[in-house]
Scaffold this active site. Structure first.
Site, PDB file in Angstrom:
ATOM      1  N   ASN A  10       2.944  -0.153  -9.998  1.00  0.00           N
ATOM      2  CA  ASN A  10       3.676  -0.617  -8.815  1.00  0.00           C
ATOM      3  C   ASN A  10       4.358  -1.925  -9.218  1.00  0.00           C
ATOM      4  O   ASN A  10       3.702  -2.965  -9.312  1.00  0.00           O
ATOM      5  CB  ASN A  10       2.701  -0.836  -7.649  1.00  0.00           C
ATOM      6  CG  ASN A  10       3.383  -1.483  -6.450  1.00  0.00           C
ATOM      7  OD1 ASN A  10       4.613  -1.616  -6.422  1.00  0.00           O
ATOM      8  ND2 ASN A  10       2.593  -1.896  -5.475  1.00  0.00           N
ATOM      9  N   TRP A  11       5.644  -1.833  -9.454  1.00  0.00           N
ATOM     10  CA  TRP A  11       6.369  -3.015  -9.952  1.00  0.00           C
ATOM     11  C   TRP A  11       6.675  -4.025  -8.836  1.00  0.00           C
ATOM     12  O   TRP A  11       7.180  -5.112  -9.102  1.00  0.00           O
ATOM     13  CB  TRP A  11       7.673  -2.583 -10.637  1.00  0.00           C
ATOM     14  CG  TRP A  11       7.456  -1.996 -11.998  1.00  0.00           C
ATOM     15  CD1 TRP A  11       6.283  -1.924 -12.691  1.00  0.00           C
ATOM     16  CD2 TRP A  11       8.454  -1.417 -12.858  1.00  0.00           C
ATOM     17  NE1 TRP A  11       6.480  -1.338 -13.922  1.00  0.00           N
ATOM     18  CE2 TRP A  11       7.806  -1.016 -14.040  1.00  0.00           C
ATOM     19  CE3 TRP A  11       9.826  -1.193 -12.744  1.00  0.00           C
ATOM     20  CZ2 TRP A  11       8.488  -0.419 -15.104  1.00  0.00           C
ATOM     21  CZ3 TRP A  11      10.512  -0.594 -13.800  1.00  0.00           C
ATOM     22  CH2 TRP A  11       9.848  -0.214 -14.964  1.00  0.00           C
ATOM     23  N   LYS A  12       6.390  -3.659  -7.600  1.00  0.00           N
ATOM     24  CA  LYS A  12       6.684  -4.550  -6.463  1.00  0.00           C
ATOM     25  C   LYS A  12       8.140  -5.039  -6.568  1.00  0.00           C
ATOM     26  O   LYS A  12       8.989  -4.289  -7.026  1.00  0.00           O
ATOM     27  CB  LYS A  12       5.651  -5.680  -6.396  1.00  0.00           C
ATOM     28  CG  LYS A  12       4.208  -5.127  -6.429  1.00  0.00           C
ATOM     29  CD  LYS A  12       3.137  -6.114  -6.110  1.00  0.00           C
ATOM     30  CE  LYS A  12       1.777  -5.410  -6.156  1.00  0.00           C
ATOM     31  NZ  LYS A  12       0.669  -6.280  -5.825  1.00  0.00           N
ATOM     32  N   HIS A  91       0.740   0.158   1.656  1.00  0.00           N
ATOM     33  CA  HIS A  91       0.289  -0.891   0.735  1.00  0.00           C
ATOM     34  C   HIS A  91      -0.105  -2.128   1.550  1.00  0.00           C
ATOM     35  O   HIS A  91       0.522  -2.444   2.568  1.00  0.00           O
ATOM     36  CB  HIS A  91       1.398  -1.243  -0.262  1.00  0.00           C
ATOM     37  CG  HIS A  91       0.880  -2.116  -1.367  1.00  0.00           C
ATOM     38  ND1 HIS A  91       0.718  -3.473  -1.211  1.00  0.00           N
ATOM     39  CD2 HIS A  91       0.454  -1.822  -2.613  1.00  0.00           C
ATOM     40  CE1 HIS A  91       0.221  -3.974  -2.338  1.00  0.00           C
ATOM     41  NE2 HIS A  91       0.052  -2.988  -3.200  1.00  0.00           N
ATOM     42  N   GLU A  93       0.387  -5.165   1.174  1.00  0.00           N
ATOM     43  CA  GLU A  93       1.456  -6.157   1.406  1.00  0.00           C
ATOM     44  C   GLU A  93       2.338  -5.737   2.578  1.00  0.00           C
ATOM     45  O   GLU A  93       2.818  -6.567   3.343  1.00  0.00           O
ATOM     46  CB  GLU A  93       2.269  -6.343   0.111  1.00  0.00           C
ATOM     47  CG  GLU A  93       1.465  -7.140  -0.913  1.00  0.00           C
ATOM     48  CD  GLU A  93       1.760  -6.817  -2.364  1.00  0.00           C
ATOM     49  OE1 GLU A  93       2.818  -6.231  -2.660  1.00  0.00           O
ATOM     50  OE2 GLU A  93       0.905  -7.150  -3.214  1.00  0.00           O
ATOM     51  N   GLU A 163      -7.455  -0.348  -2.684  1.00  0.00           N
ATOM     52  CA  GLU A 163      -7.047  -1.643  -3.237  1.00  0.00           C
ATOM     53  C   GLU A 163      -7.614  -2.762  -2.368  1.00  0.00           C
ATOM     54  O   GLU A 163      -7.001  -3.137  -1.347  1.00  0.00           O
ATOM     55  CB  GLU A 163      -5.526  -1.766  -3.250  1.00  0.00           C
ATOM     56  CG  GLU A 163      -4.828  -0.709  -4.071  1.00  0.00           C
ATOM     57  CD  GLU A 163      -3.434  -1.149  -4.516  1.00  0.00           C
ATOM     58  OE1 GLU A 163      -3.235  -1.278  -5.720  1.00  0.00           O
ATOM     59  OE2 GLU A 163      -2.579  -1.401  -3.654  1.00  0.00           O
ATOM     60  N   GLY A 169      -3.599  -9.155  -7.282  1.00  0.00           N
ATOM     61  CA  GLY A 169      -2.844 -10.295  -7.812  1.00  0.00           C
ATOM     62  C   GLY A 169      -3.670 -11.565  -7.965  1.00  0.00           C
ATOM     63  O   GLY A 169      -3.127 -12.642  -8.167  1.00  0.00           O
ATOM     64  N   SER A 209      -5.927  -6.086  -9.745  1.00  0.00           N
ATOM     65  CA  SER A 209      -6.157  -6.778 -11.019  1.00  0.00           C
ATOM     66  C   SER A 209      -6.670  -5.862 -12.143  1.00  0.00           C
ATOM     67  O   SER A 209      -7.484  -6.270 -12.975  1.00  0.00           O
ATOM     68  CB  SER A 209      -7.092  -7.973 -10.830  1.00  0.00           C
ATOM     69  OG  SER A 209      -6.503  -8.907  -9.934  1.00  0.00           O
ATOM     70  N   GLY A 230      -0.377  -3.437 -10.535  1.00  0.00           N
ATOM     71  CA  GLY A 230       0.767  -4.310 -10.295  1.00  0.00           C
ATOM     72  C   GLY A 230       1.129  -5.080 -11.562  1.00  0.00           C
ATOM     73  O   GLY A 230       1.824  -4.580 -12.443  1.00  0.00           O
ATOM     74  N   GLY A 231       0.623  -6.307 -11.654  1.00  0.00           N
ATOM     75  CA  GLY A 231       1.000  -7.231 -12.737  1.00  0.00           C
ATOM     76  C   GLY A 231       0.957  -6.627 -14.138  1.00  0.00           C
ATOM     77  O   GLY A 231       1.894  -6.807 -14.924  1.00  0.00           O
TER      78      GLY A 231
END
Ligand code: 13P
Length: 251
Positions: A10-12, A91, A93, A163, A169, A209, A230-231
Site C-alpha cells: 500500500n503505497w499510500k 483502511h 486512515e 491492521e 507507521g 510495520s 506500507g513503508g
C-alpha cells in the site's frame, strides 16, 4: 490457511513516476510459479504505470457509486476497465481522517464485488481500544458490519487485512502471537458469518510495520496468510525481500 500468500504494497500517497521506475528496476523479475501473489496499491493516478510493469495492481479506495455526478471519486467499473485487480476498503486512515463508517465501507465493498473487483477489507483497533480489552469486539464489529449482505458467490473475492492502528507507521509491530490471536478470532467470526470451508479459504493479511526482518515469523503463523505493507513496500529491494520471504515459507 489459504494455499497462497499475499504480499500487498500500500503505497499510500507516496511515489513519483521516477520513483516508480526505480522501484521496478530494483524489484527485478518475480518468478512465474510463485507461492504468493504480489500486489501493489499505488495512488489511483499511477495505476496504469504500475500495471505496465506486469504486476497486479489495485486501488487504495473506491467510490460507493459506479457512475455519475460524484466529483473526485473513482468508480469500481473504471478500475476494472483499466485492468485493476482489487481495491482496499476501510483502511484505518480513511476511517480516522475521512470519517468513513462501517455502513459506508460496506456499500463500497458490495458494489466493488458486484463490479468484479477483489476487495481487501481492512480492520483494526486503536491503542486505547486494545488497552481497554476491546480488540476482539472492535474488530468483530468491523468485520460483521463490513461484510453485511455480501452474496455467497462473492465470498471468495474477499480478503481481510488486520491492521492494528497503533502498529501502522509506528515501527511497533504486533508480535506474531498478538497478531495470530486476532487472526484466529477473525477466522472464527468468518465461520460464524459464512461457514467453515469459506472461512478457511479466506486470506487474512496482517499489516502494521511489516518489514523484511519481521515478515517471516509473521507469515509463519497458522492464520496469517500474507502482509499488507506500507513503508517497507516503497523500495523495490525491500518489497522483493518480502516476496522472497513468502516464497521461502513452508506450505
Ligand atoms: P506501515 O507498513 O507503514 O506500518 O503501514 C501499514 C499500512 O497501513 C498498510 O496498509
Amino acid at each position: 490457511m489459504t494455499h497462497k500468500y499475499y504480499i500487498v504494497g500500500n503505497w499510500k500517497m507516496n511515489q513519483s513516476l521516477s520513483e516508480i521506475s526505480t522501484f521496478f528496476k530494483d524489484l527485478g523479475t518475480l518468478p512465474d510459479n510463485k507461492k504468493y501473489e504480489a500486489w501493489i496499491a499505488p495512488q489511483a493516478i499511477h495505476l496504469s504505470k504500475v500495471l505496465e510493469n506486469g504486476i497486479k495492481a489495485g486501488a487504495q479506495n473506491v467510490s460507493d457509486n459506479n457512475t455519475g455526478a460524484h466529483t473526485g471519486e473513482v468508480s469500481p467499473s473504471a478500475l476494472i476497465d483499466l485492468g485493476a485487480e482489487f481495491t482496499l476498503v476501510g483502511h484505518s486512515e480513511r476511517r480516522a481522517i475521512y470519517k468513513e463508517d462501517n455502513d459506508f465501507i460496506n456499500r463500497k465493498l458490495r458494489l466493488s464485488l458486484e463490479k468484479g473487483l477483489k476487495v481487501i477489507l481492512c480492520c483494526g483497533e486503536s491503542l486505547e481500544e486494545r488497552e481497554n480489552g476491546m480488540t476482539e469486539s472492535v474488530v468483530n464489529r468491523q468485520i460483521e458490519l463490513g461484510l453485511q449482505d455480501v452474496h455467497e458467490a462473492n465470498r471468495s473475492d474477499i480478503i481481510i487485512a488486520y491492521e492494528p492502528v497503533w502498529a501502522i507507521g509506528t515501527g511497533k509491530t504486533a508480535s506474531p502471537s498478538q497478531a495470530e490471536d486476532v487472526h484466529q478470532s477473525i477466522r472464527t467470526k468468518l465461520i460464524e458469518l459464512w461457514n467453515e470451508e469459506a472461512a478457511k479459504e479466506a486470506a487474512i493479511l496482517y499489516g502494521g510495520s511489516v518489514k523484511p526482518s519481521n515478515v517471516a515469523e509473521l507469515l509463519n503463523q497458522t492464520n496469517i496468510d500474507g502482509a499488507l505493507v506500507g513503508g517497507a513496500s516503497l523500495k523495490g529491494a525491500d518489497f522483493r525481500a518480502l516476496c522472497d520471504a513468502a516464497e521461502d515459507q513452508k506450505e
